[in-house]
Design an enzyme around this catalytic site. Structure first.
Site, PDB file in Angstrom:
ATOM      1  N   SER A 147      42.207   7.273  13.542  1.00 28.75           N
ATOM      2  CA  SER A 147      41.665   4.583  13.664  1.00 28.75           C
ATOM      3  C   SER A 147      40.698   4.632  14.212  1.00 28.75           C
ATOM      4  O   SER A 147      39.971   3.562  14.314  1.00 28.75           O
ATOM      5  CB  SER A 147      42.984   4.560  14.383  1.00 28.75           C
ATOM      6  N   ASP A 205      38.090   8.185  21.975  1.00 27.99           N
ATOM      7  CA  ASP A 205      37.979   8.423  20.616  1.00 27.99           C
ATOM      8  C   ASP A 205      36.942   7.700  19.537  1.00 27.99           C
ATOM      9  O   ASP A 205      35.852   7.932  18.574  1.00 27.99           O
ATOM     10  CB  ASP A 205      38.707   8.124  19.188  1.00 27.99           C
TER      11      ASP A 205
END
Length: 397
Positions: A147, A205
């Site tokens: 994502s 991330d």
């Protein structure tokens, strides 16, 4: 130059050391994984915005006047790089026809796209007429930062189209990267996209997806490693589903129950992360085999520690046994309880041994990729420089 079509890519991520301990204030090392998400960007039909995500079955398009009207409804509550609020997200859901509780990858990816498109264009220009296709080599929901790689690609593409960052690709070049200042802007917007998808992400991330290489994360502070070698690995997905929330809660319970036993385990994992950082920063870009035994020992010790924390799984034990039978060292990466593991491939590993290990892992019902860690962050590509498989998927949609 983007008018002729360009592509943006961003890497996934794996945690090398520090998973679970990081929740308790210890150091974690995250590295960019050379499985990437690719976004093809080209001008859309006049007055239309189209997004196609073949991996999650999304194909949507909207007219720009409708998006401008929606932007007017949410912009007052936005204020530039605002945090996506509940009212904004409810308005986006209603506009896109997404049910209130829908949390599938298709719904969340659509919401993130709409939010980023409207919020970025509100700050930097008009809603652009664009045609965007995104496809990923990363499996979704496997803890590999899929994502975030999506959000980083979207941020870079939308900021570039709206003129907030440059188009650094020169005529005749195959790839290019943005300046440090531009990367910081890409990262900040990618984090907003991650908030739409995850609510309260750590920011690790999207930082890995933006800068690549390796990052140290501790108590909310993200520090890029000075330099990091590119290391070959096997990445294996056991395909065993797990709940990160349940696993994190289980570790916390163990620490509360046996603090004198469990706290030293967390301290030891912290020491492994820090020692590993030192080793990686000392290694040359293409390290020779003698650098690997200490990294392999770190893998072995940390895997035992993670089992002690209670986040192992029989599938991961099996995976470690299979790779050990080929002289290779593995550890889980991410939440554990199934999920994924990484296996180091020193440069003197024979291709036959790698192939045999992959076959044995696949025979267990696992999915396996031979890839690298320490990959570059978000990158702009000419379409002609993409490999044929990626180009084929992006062109089909």
């Amino acid at each position: 130059m983007w008018e002729r079509g360009l592509a943006v890519s961003a890497p996934g991520k794996v945690i090398v050391h520090g998973e679970h301990a990081v929740v308790h204030g210890k150091v974690a090392l995250a590295v960019a994984l050379d499985l990437r998400t690719f976004l093809r960007l080209r001008p859309g039909a006049e007055g239309r915005v189209r997004v196609c995500l073949p991996g999650v079955g999304v194909q949507r398009s909207w007219d720009t006047p409708g998006l401008r009207a929606l932007r007017g409804r949410i912009a007052g509550k936005a204020g530039g790089e605002a945090l996506p609020g509940r009212e904004q997200l409810d308005a986006l859901r209603e506009f896109a026809g997404i049910a209130a509780g829908a949390s599938g990858p298709d719904s969340l990816a659509t919401l993130a796209f709409l939010y980023m498109c409207l919020a970025i264009s509100a700050k930097y220009g008009d809603v652009p007429s664009v045609d965007i296709v995104v496809w990923s080599e990363l499996p979704t929901g496997a803890g590999l930062g899929s994502s975030a790689a999506y959000a980083v690609c979207l941020a870079a593409a939308l900021l570039m189209v709206c003129g907030a960052i440059s188009c650094p690709l020169q005529e005749g070049e195959s790839t290019a990267r943005w300046t440090e200042e531009e990367l910081t802007l890409i990262n900040s917007w990618a984090f907003q996209g991650e908030r739409v998808i995850h609510g309260n992400p750590s920011g690790v991330d999207n930082a890995v997806g933006t800068w690549g290489g390796a990052l140290r994360y501790q108590a909310g502070k993200i520090t890029p490693l000075r330099r990091v070698p590119t290391l070959r690995i096997l990445l294996t997905n056991t395909k065993v589903p797990r709940s990160t929330k349940v696993l994190v809660a289980g570790v916390k319970e163990k620490i509360l129950k046996f603090p004198a036993i469990m706290n030293p385990v967390l301290d030891s994992i912290d020491a492994i992360s820090q020692e590993c950082q030192s080793v990686l920063e000392e290694m040359p870009a293409n390290p020779s085999p003698e650098y690997y035994p200490v990294l392999e020992e770190f893998f072995d010790i940390n895997q035992h520690h993670l089992n002690v924390l209670g986040v192992g799984h029989p599938s991961l034990d099996r995976l470690c046994q299979v790779t050990a039978s080929h002289g290779l060292h593995s550890k889980l990466t991410g939440a554990g309880g199934g999920g994924c593991a990484i296996t180091l491939l020193p440069p003197d590993t024979s291709p036959l041994a790698v192939e045999a290990a992959k076959q044995d892992l696949c025979a267990c019902g696992f999915e396996c990729w031979e890839t690298k860690i320490g990959a570059p962050g978000v990158t702009l590509h000419s379409l002609s420089s993409l490999n044929t498989q990626v180009l084929h998927v992006l062109s089909q949609s």
